[in-house]
Enzyme design. Structure first.
Site, PDB file in Angstrom:
ATOM      1  N   GLY A  77       0.816  -1.204   0.000  1.00 53.78           N
ATOM      2  CA  GLY A  77       0.000   0.000   0.000  1.00 53.78           C
ATOM      3  C   GLY A  77       0.847   1.250   0.000  1.00 53.78           C
ATOM      4  N   CYS A  90       5.522  -5.785   1.533  1.00 52.97           N
ATOM      5  CA  CYS A  90       5.708  -4.375   1.202  1.00 52.97           C
ATOM      6  C   CYS A  90       5.269  -3.478   2.368  1.00 52.97           C
ATOM      7  CB  CYS A  90       4.971  -4.043  -0.096  1.00 52.97           C
ATOM      8  SG  CYS A  90       5.593  -2.547  -0.905  1.00 52.97           S
ATOM      9  N   PHE A  91       4.176  -2.747   2.252  1.00 54.79           N
ATOM     10  CA  PHE A  91       3.697  -1.921   3.351  1.00 54.79           C
ATOM     11  C   PHE A  91       3.429  -2.794   4.577  1.00 54.79           C
ATOM     12  CE2 PHE A  91       0.559   1.188   5.213  1.00 54.79           C
ATOM     13  CZ  PHE A  91       1.433   2.256   5.308  1.00 54.79           C
ATOM     14  N   GLN A 104       6.503  -3.140   6.603  1.00 58.42           N
ATOM     15  CA  GLN A 104       6.761  -1.957   7.418  1.00 58.42           C
ATOM     16  C   GLN A 104       5.818  -1.906   8.623  1.00 58.42           C
ATOM     17  OE1 GLN A 104       6.302   1.153   4.485  1.00 58.42           O
ATOM     18  NE2 GLN A 104       7.765   0.137   3.124  1.00 58.42           N
ATOM     19  N   HIS A 151       7.457  -7.925  -3.636  1.00 55.61           N
ATOM     20  CA  HIS A 151       6.168  -8.419  -4.144  1.00 55.61           C
ATOM     21  C   HIS A 151       6.295  -9.842  -4.686  1.00 55.61           C
ATOM     22  CE1 HIS A 151       3.677  -4.700  -4.089  1.00 55.61           C
ATOM     23  NE2 HIS A 151       4.875  -4.140  -4.047  1.00 55.61           N
ATOM     24  N   ASN A 195       8.303  -1.874  -4.856  1.00 56.61           N
ATOM     25  CA  ASN A 195       7.674  -0.567  -4.954  1.00 56.61           C
ATOM     26  C   ASN A 195       7.561  -0.003  -3.545  1.00 56.61           C
ATOM     27  OD1 ASN A 195       6.208   1.713  -5.324  1.00 56.61           O
ATOM     28  ND2 ASN A 195       4.322   0.711  -5.953  1.00 56.61           N
ATOM     29  N   GLY A 228       9.079   3.337  -0.810  1.00 55.51           N
ATOM     30  CA  GLY A 228       9.893   4.498  -0.532  1.00 55.51           C
ATOM     31  C   GLY A 228      10.286   4.610   0.923  1.00 55.51           C
ATOM     32  N   PHE A 229       9.790   3.660   1.757  1.00 54.72           N
ATOM     33  CA  PHE A 229      10.123   3.618   3.173  1.00 54.72           C
ATOM     34  C   PHE A 229      10.692   2.244   3.498  1.00 54.72           C
ATOM     35  CE2 PHE A 229       6.973   6.904   2.752  1.00 54.72           C
ATOM     36  CZ  PHE A 229       7.339   7.882   3.672  1.00 54.72           C
ATOM     37  N   GLU A 240       3.943 -11.799  -5.495  1.00 55.63           N
ATOM     38  CA  GLU A 240       2.927 -12.099  -6.523  1.00 55.63           C
ATOM     39  C   GLU A 240       3.437 -11.731  -7.911  1.00 55.63           C
ATOM     40  OE1 GLU A 240       2.617  -7.891  -6.424  1.00 55.63           O
ATOM     41  OE2 GLU A 240       2.806  -9.333  -4.795  1.00 55.63           O
ATOM     42  N   GLY A 260       1.922   5.398   1.127  1.00 55.54           N
ATOM     43  CA  GLY A 260       1.979   6.272   2.282  1.00 55.54           C
ATOM     44  C   GLY A 260       3.117   5.966   3.239  1.00 55.54           C
TER      45      GLY A 260
END
Length: 378
Positions: free
Chosen positions: A234, A262-263, A266, A352, A304, A306-307, A354, A236
């Site tokens: 996701g 991914c998100f 985090q 990712h 994908n 950025g954090f 998938e 943000g």
């Protein structure tokens, strides 16, 4: 507006540090704002455009030729394009693929996505690598305002740091992706910006996937009687995602098999007490090398983000939910790419598995999730 007209309509990309690139309109004509980032995949642009993780980002394609295979109705990862803007060097004049049903610029125009072509994307990418991801605006039309005025508008746009965006892209209502063939398990998937291929990969393994909104409560997660819980990718800043962190802590307390990507990686990091930080320019593309520290195997993976999670690489960590180990690292910069709990059935990766546009080196992680659920059932 026709494609021929767009090709001669002036456009301007303005970065928040004052650098500007002139080009031609590509897609919708108008203006848009977002964080300028670059994606290194040479293929899979349709999956990139429809990935909810790119919400509020202006995506620069490093591959010089984009749009060659057109657009089809089978490959999107969600129901719409999510990128805030699109930057390409040489768009295809005519798409050529047996699956194509329309051109990429037609799709961008139909969905109101403002883009720019004719940009030296190599120079732009080098600039972003040196200066870091930053806010940007794309402006197109017959009468562009002066650059200082446009620059001021870019600098007034919201930053990605501190942005809680998952609720803006997640499903509003729960839905079921049924198992393909014999049902073996039930998974509650918390949608923080989930890609369509993710529940499909689980369904292929005999899993009924209940996709739940990002705002789902712990009671709503367990109302589906899950054998496992999944936290998706996701957009943000994970530091702003207070609800998913508390939800994950509740799942960890119940010791239910847990998998995050991914998100979701985090969110697991923050649930365990680690910090997160913004990368200078992030990892985006389908050619990122990651090392599995347990096996020494190197996987080429799709990214994908950025954090990243701030966790020690050289030792196990004691957390409120047991000992935790960094399981994977990026070979480009040693960024944490995975976490594994040693005392509870939970793990996550930053990339990712998938990977609808490829590669598929990490597909085994879904099998690892199945093994966790098998172990708990046994």
């Amino acid at each position: 507006m026709t494609s021929a007209t767009q090709a001669t309509t002036p456009a301007l990309l303005v970065l928040e540090d004052g650098r500007a690139f002139r080009g031609r309109a590509y897609g919708a004509v108008g203006e848009t704002f977002g964080e300028a980032v670059f994606a290194t995949g040479m293929t899979g642009y349709q999956e990139t455009l429809t990935d909810p993780s790119y919400h509020r980002q202006v995506v620069v394609m490093t591959a010089p030729h984009v749009g060659n295979t057109g657009v089809n109705d089978e490959d999107p990862e969600s129901a719409r394009i999510w990128v805030a803007g699109y930057v390409v060097r040489d768009p295809a004049r005519v798409p050529s693929n047996w699956r194509s049903v329309r051109s990429l610029d037609q799709e961008l125009t139909a969905q109101g996505v403002v883009g720019i072509s004719g940009v030296d994307t190599r120079a732009l990418t080098r600039h972003l690598r040196e200066r870091g991801a930053m806010r940007a605006g794309i402006f197109s039309g017959p009468a562009l305002a002066d650059e200082p005025t446009l620059l001021a508008r870019v600098r007034a746009a919201p930053r990605m740091t501190g942005a809680d965006l998952a609720p803006e892209v997640a499903t509003a209502e729960p839905y079921l992706v049924p198992a393909l063939g014999r049902k073996r398990f039930t998974v509650a998937a918390v949608d923080l910006g989930i890609k369509g291929m993710t529940p499909h990969r689980m369904a292929e393994r005999g899993i009924d996937v209940h996709v739940l909104p990002a705002t789902a409560t712990l009671d709503e997660v367990y109302a589906v009687s899950p054998d496992g819980v999944f936290f998706s990718n996701g957009p943000g800043d994970p530091a702003a995602a207070a609800h998913p962190v508390e939800l994950m802590r509740g799942v960890l307390d119940r010791r239910t098999p847990l998998f995050g990507i991914c998100f979701g990686n985090q969110i697991l990091g923050r649930a365990l007490g680690f910090g997160t930080f913004k990368l200078k320019y992030g990892h985006r593309g389908i050619n990122q090398p990651v090392k599995d520290l347990a096996t020494g195997r190197v996987e080429v993976t799709a990214h994908n983000h950025g954090f990243a999670v701030d966790a020690p690489l050289d030792r196990d960590s004691d957390t409120p939910h047991g000992r935790t180990r960094v399981s994977h690292v990026c070979l480009n910069d040693n960024v944490v790419e995975g976490l594994r709990l040693l005392d509870r059935p939970a793990f996550s990766v930053q990339y990712h598995p998938e990977a609808a546009a490829g590669p598929h080196d990490a597909a085994y992680l879904f099998d690892r999730f199945v093994s966790l659920m098998e172990g708990e059932r046994a």
